[in-house]
Design a protein around this motif. Structure first.
Motif, mmCIF file in Angstrom:
data_model
loop_
_atom_site.group_PDB
_atom_site.id
_atom_site.type_symbol
_atom_site.label_atom_id
_atom_site.label_comp_id
_atom_site.label_asym_id
_atom_site.label_seq_id
_atom_site.Cartn_x
_atom_site.Cartn_y
_atom_site.Cartn_z
ATOM 1 N N ARG A 177 7.379 25.080 15.800
ATOM 2 C CA ARG A 177 7.232 24.523 14.458
ATOM 3 C C ARG A 177 7.097 23.007 14.514
ATOM 4 N NH1 ARG A 177 9.073 27.455 9.981
ATOM 5 N NH2 ARG A 177 8.272 29.588 10.165
ATOM 6 N N GLU A 178 6.450 22.459 13.511
ATOM 7 C CA GLU A 178 6.376 21.005 13.356
ATOM 8 C C GLU A 178 7.224 20.622 12.149
ATOM 9 O OE1 GLU A 178 2.836 18.029 14.032
ATOM 10 O OE2 GLU A 178 2.771 18.705 11.942
ATOM 11 N N LEU A 179 8.202 19.776 12.365
ATOM 12 C CA LEU A 179 9.115 19.369 11.309
ATOM 13 C C LEU A 179 8.689 18.025 10.730
ATOM 14 C CD1 LEU A 179 12.497 20.106 13.166
ATOM 15 C CD2 LEU A 179 10.981 21.716 11.987
ATOM 16 N N SER A 180 8.889 17.862 9.447
ATOM 17 C CA SER A 180 8.664 16.576 8.784
ATOM 18 C C SER A 180 10.030 16.012 8.418
ATOM 19 C CB SER A 180 7.797 16.757 7.531
ATOM 20 O OG SER A 180 6.504 17.223 7.880
ATOM 21 N N VAL A 181 10.499 15.070 9.231
ATOM 22 C CA VAL A 181 11.855 14.551 9.092
ATOM 23 C C VAL A 181 11.819 13.146 8.485
ATOM 24 C CG1 VAL A 181 13.981 13.969 10.309
ATOM 25 C CG2 VAL A 181 12.576 15.884 11.098
ATOM 26 N N ASP A 182 12.546 12.982 7.381
ATOM 27 C CA ASP A 182 12.674 11.654 6.773
ATOM 28 C C ASP A 182 13.808 10.890 7.454
ATOM 29 O OD1 ASP A 182 10.648 12.133 4.939
ATOM 30 O OD2 ASP A 182 12.014 13.010 3.465
ATOM 31 N N ARG A 183 13.476 9.784 8.067
ATOM 32 C CA ARG A 183 14.485 8.973 8.748
ATOM 33 C C ARG A 183 14.052 7.516 8.744
ATOM 34 N NH1 ARG A 183 13.432 10.530 15.161
ATOM 35 N NH2 ARG A 183 11.680 9.096 15.466
ATOM 36 N N HIS A 184 14.947 6.628 9.106
ATOM 37 C CA HIS A 184 14.646 5.199 9.129
ATOM 38 C C HIS A 184 14.047 4.786 10.465
ATOM 39 C CE1 HIS A 184 17.457 5.292 5.697
ATOM 40 N NE2 HIS A 184 16.769 4.254 5.280
ATOM 41 N N GLU A 185 13.098 3.859 10.392
ATOM 42 C CA GLU A 185 12.466 3.280 11.572
ATOM 43 C C GLU A 185 12.548 1.766 11.461
ATOM 44 O OE1 GLU A 185 11.365 5.137 13.943
ATOM 45 O OE2 GLU A 185 11.144 7.112 13.008
ATOM 46 N N ASP A 186 12.371 1.079 12.588
ATOM 47 C CA ASP A 186 12.350 -0.378 12.561
ATOM 48 C C ASP A 186 11.191 -0.861 11.700
ATOM 49 O OD1 ASP A 186 14.546 -0.677 14.164
ATOM 50 O OD2 ASP A 186 13.413 -0.915 16.021
ATOM 51 N N LYS A 201 15.113 -2.033 8.455
ATOM 52 C CA LYS A 201 14.744 -0.622 8.546
ATOM 53 C C LYS A 201 13.953 -0.204 7.307
ATOM 54 C CE LYS A 201 17.464 -0.453 12.167
ATOM 55 N NZ LYS A 201 16.885 -0.448 13.538
ATOM 56 N N VAL A 202 13.017 0.709 7.515
ATOM 57 C CA VAL A 202 12.272 1.310 6.407
ATOM 58 C C VAL A 202 12.263 2.826 6.605
ATOM 59 C CG1 VAL A 202 10.810 -0.666 5.905
ATOM 60 C CG2 VAL A 202 10.114 0.962 7.658
ATOM 61 N N LYS A 203 12.230 3.566 5.527
ATOM 62 C CA LYS A 203 12.254 5.026 5.604
ATOM 63 C C LYS A 203 10.841 5.555 5.785
ATOM 64 C CE LYS A 203 15.178 8.659 3.831
ATOM 65 N NZ LYS A 203 16.172 9.024 2.812
ATOM 66 N N LYS A 204 10.694 6.440 6.774
ATOM 67 C CA LYS A 204 9.402 7.044 7.057
ATOM 68 C C LYS A 204 9.569 8.531 7.338
ATOM 69 C CE LYS A 204 7.017 2.987 8.981
ATOM 70 N NZ LYS A 204 6.263 2.463 10.152
ATOM 71 N N THR A 205 8.446 9.242 7.256
ATOM 72 C CA THR A 205 8.442 10.661 7.607
ATOM 73 C C THR A 205 7.888 10.812 9.015
ATOM 74 O OG1 THR A 205 8.137 11.334 5.298
ATOM 75 C CG2 THR A 205 7.584 12.941 6.991
ATOM 76 N N LYS A 206 8.699 11.391 9.906
ATOM 77 C CA LYS A 206 8.306 11.557 11.303
ATOM 78 C C LYS A 206 7.994 13.024 11.570
ATOM 79 C CE LYS A 206 7.922 10.600 15.743
ATOM 80 N NZ LYS A 206 9.097 10.267 16.567
ATOM 81 N N LYS A 207 6.840 13.280 12.218
ATOM 82 C CA LYS A 207 6.470 14.630 12.614
ATOM 83 C C LYS A 207 7.073 14.913 13.988
ATOM 84 C CE LYS A 207 3.687 15.424 9.076
ATOM 85 N NZ LYS A 207 3.953 16.466 8.067
ATOM 86 N N ILE A 208 7.875 15.972 14.079
ATOM 87 C CA ILE A 208 8.543 16.325 15.333
ATOM 88 C C ILE A 208 8.278 17.793 15.637
ATOM 89 C CG2 ILE A 208 10.756 16.490 16.539
ATOM 90 C CD1 ILE A 208 11.801 14.301 14.713
ATOM 91 N N SER A 209 7.745 18.077 16.824
ATOM 92 C CA SER A 209 7.500 19.463 17.243
ATOM 93 C C SER A 209 8.756 20.023 17.897
ATOM 94 C CB SER A 209 6.327 19.523 18.228
ATOM 95 O OG SER A 209 5.116 19.170 17.584
ATOM 96 N N GLY A 259 18.509 12.151 20.309
ATOM 97 C CA GLY A 259 17.757 10.923 20.082
ATOM 98 C C GLY A 259 16.722 10.990 18.981
ATOM 99 N N GLU A 260 16.770 12.019 18.129
ATOM 100 C CA GLU A 260 15.807 12.125 17.032
ATOM 101 C C GLU A 260 16.452 11.893 15.670
ATOM 102 O OE1 GLU A 260 12.748 12.182 17.332
ATOM 103 O OE2 GLU A 260 12.266 13.008 19.297
ATOM 104 N N GLY A 261 17.645 11.298 15.675
ATOM 105 C CA GLY A 261 18.323 11.001 14.417
ATOM 106 C C GLY A 261 18.027 9.590 13.925
ATOM 107 N N GLU A 262 18.954 9.042 13.166
ATOM 108 C CA GLU A 262 18.792 7.695 12.631
ATOM 109 C C GLU A 262 18.915 6.660 13.760
ATOM 110 O OE1 GLU A 262 17.796 6.795 9.851
ATOM 111 O OE2 GLU A 262 18.295 8.293 8.336
ATOM 112 N N PRO A 263 18.254 5.493 13.601
ATOM 113 C CA PRO A 263 18.331 4.468 14.648
ATOM 114 C C PRO A 263 19.737 3.907 14.794
ATOM 115 C CG PRO A 263 17.248 3.594 12.685
ATOM 116 C CD PRO A 263 17.410 5.072 12.477
ATOM 117 N N GLY A 264 20.057 3.449 16.006
ATOM 118 C CA GLY A 264 21.365 2.872 16.259
ATOM 119 C C GLY A 264 21.519 1.497 15.629
#
Length: 382
Positions: A144-153, A219-227, A244-249
């Protein structure tokens, strides 16, 4: 005035173990500590009393002497409350207890020892994500491909939070340490209370000109595609960890983890129990009596199975290796098939005659209930 019994002082019985004694002391120490009852002489005396009791009862050798001879067996062992230093709090108990009272470590209270800095790197927050899959997908696995909302730099400021062309500045309040230390005198000597700097929130740096994209957060919120590969054998409530696919440290710390929680849709035919599946198959009276070769649905498609002559309703047979794959070994469970003999309805007169003759030949007596019988019962209930 004679001293109170040490067990009575801590509110424990004489057969209490070390854990129960420590638990009782911890509760009382937090309640009567002078720093929580400033200026209360009664609380201060009470605190000294419970401390003295704990020093004796927490030491196996002193406890044995006290149990045998009472206060006379331990005179001088706990004079002054803290007369022998802190040796009475073996195994880190003292540090643990006062960490609860002050919210910090033993080293923080007395200006030394190890402590965790408020501006040290911290791991990011974990994320929980739910995925719904079909029964067959749980049995055989699926990608499956997940669309995860999380923060990125923030790309505008490269994660600094400062406006491009500027940089973060050392916090003038804490001098870059990220913490405020306040010393005060107590009955134990000089104690240091350490808290996060209110000006920088423990970061050690501040932003004078914030980035307009992230407003200084970096940080800004983005949608990340994760297989993700969901393995064969997962069940309702199974959890898959993606490190390592959670929120940034924070302050250079590692990312948190992503926990994928599996929800499996029920099947229209099959029921699952562990790695085995169950199925009820209906057959006719004639098939049960005379035997037959029937088609049985499985996860792999239909298979043929021979029903023996005289099969009874409720008989269960097993199809080996037609169940769910084990998560670790890959070996499959079995499919259990329960035979359900269906009683025919709306028989024709000819069919009824055949059954009557069959019953007669078998030596059975059949007392048929005509429709008139049900009408009489209905009339009686009016």
């Amino acid at each position: 005035m004679s001293k109170r019994d040490y067990y009575e002082t801590l509110g424990v019985s004489r057969d209490s173990d070390e854990r129960e004694i420590k638990k009782a002391y911890r509760k009382l120490a937090m309640k009567y500590h002078p720093d929580k009852n400033s200026g209360n002489k009664e609380s201060e005396e009470k605190f000294k009393e419970i401390n003295e009791a704990y020093q004796i009862l927490s030491d196996p050798q002193k406890k044995r002497a006290y149990d045998q001879f009472g206060h006379a067996g331990v005179d001088g062992s706990a004079q002054g409350g803290f007369g022998g230093g802190f040796s009475g709090f073996g195994g880190g108990g003292f540090e643990d207890i006062f960490g609860d009272i002050f919210g910090g470590g033993f080293g923080d209270m007395f200006g030394g020892g190890s402590r965790r800095s408020h501006n040290a790197p911290q791991k990011g927050r974990d994320i929980k994500y739910g995925v719904n899959i079909k029964f067959e997908e749980a049995a055989f696995g699926v990608e499956r491909e997940l669309s995860v909302d999380r923060h990125e730099d923030c790309e505008t400021c490269s994660g600094t939070g400062a406006k491009p062309g500027t940089s973060r500045k050392t916090c003038p309040t804490c001098g870059g340490t990220g913490e405020i230390r306040q010393a005060r005198q107590t009955m134990f000597g000089s104690m240091v209370n350490v808290s996060a700097c209110h000006a920088c929130g423990g970061e050690g740096t501040i932003v004078e000109e914030p980035c307009q994209t992230c407003h200084g957060s970096g940080k800004v919120k983005k949608t990340k595609k994760i297989s993700i590969k969901i393995p064969a054998g997962v069940d309702e409530g199974s959890v898959i960890k993606l490190s390592g696919e959670g929120e940034p440290g924070v302050r250079g710390g590692p990312r948190g983890d992503l926990y994928v929680v599996i929800s499996v849709e029920p099947h229209t035919l099959f029921k699952r129990d562990g790695y085995d599946i169950y199925y009820d198959i209906p057959i006719t009276f004639a098939q049960a009596a005379l035997g037959d070769e029937i088609e049985v649905p499985t996860l792999d498609g239909k298979v043929k199975y021979k029903i023996a002559e005289g099969t009874q309703s409720g008989t269960v047979f097993r199809l080996r290796g037609k169940g769910i794959a084990h998560l670790r070994s890959g070996a499959r469970g079995d499919q259990y098939v329960k035979v359900v003999v269906e009683v025919p309805k709306n028989l024709s007169d000819k069919q009824k005659d055949i059954l009557r003759n069959f019953a007669k030949e078998s030596g059975e007596e059949v007392h048929e209930q005509k429709s008139s019988f049900f009408k009489k019962v209905k009339d009686m209930l009016k």
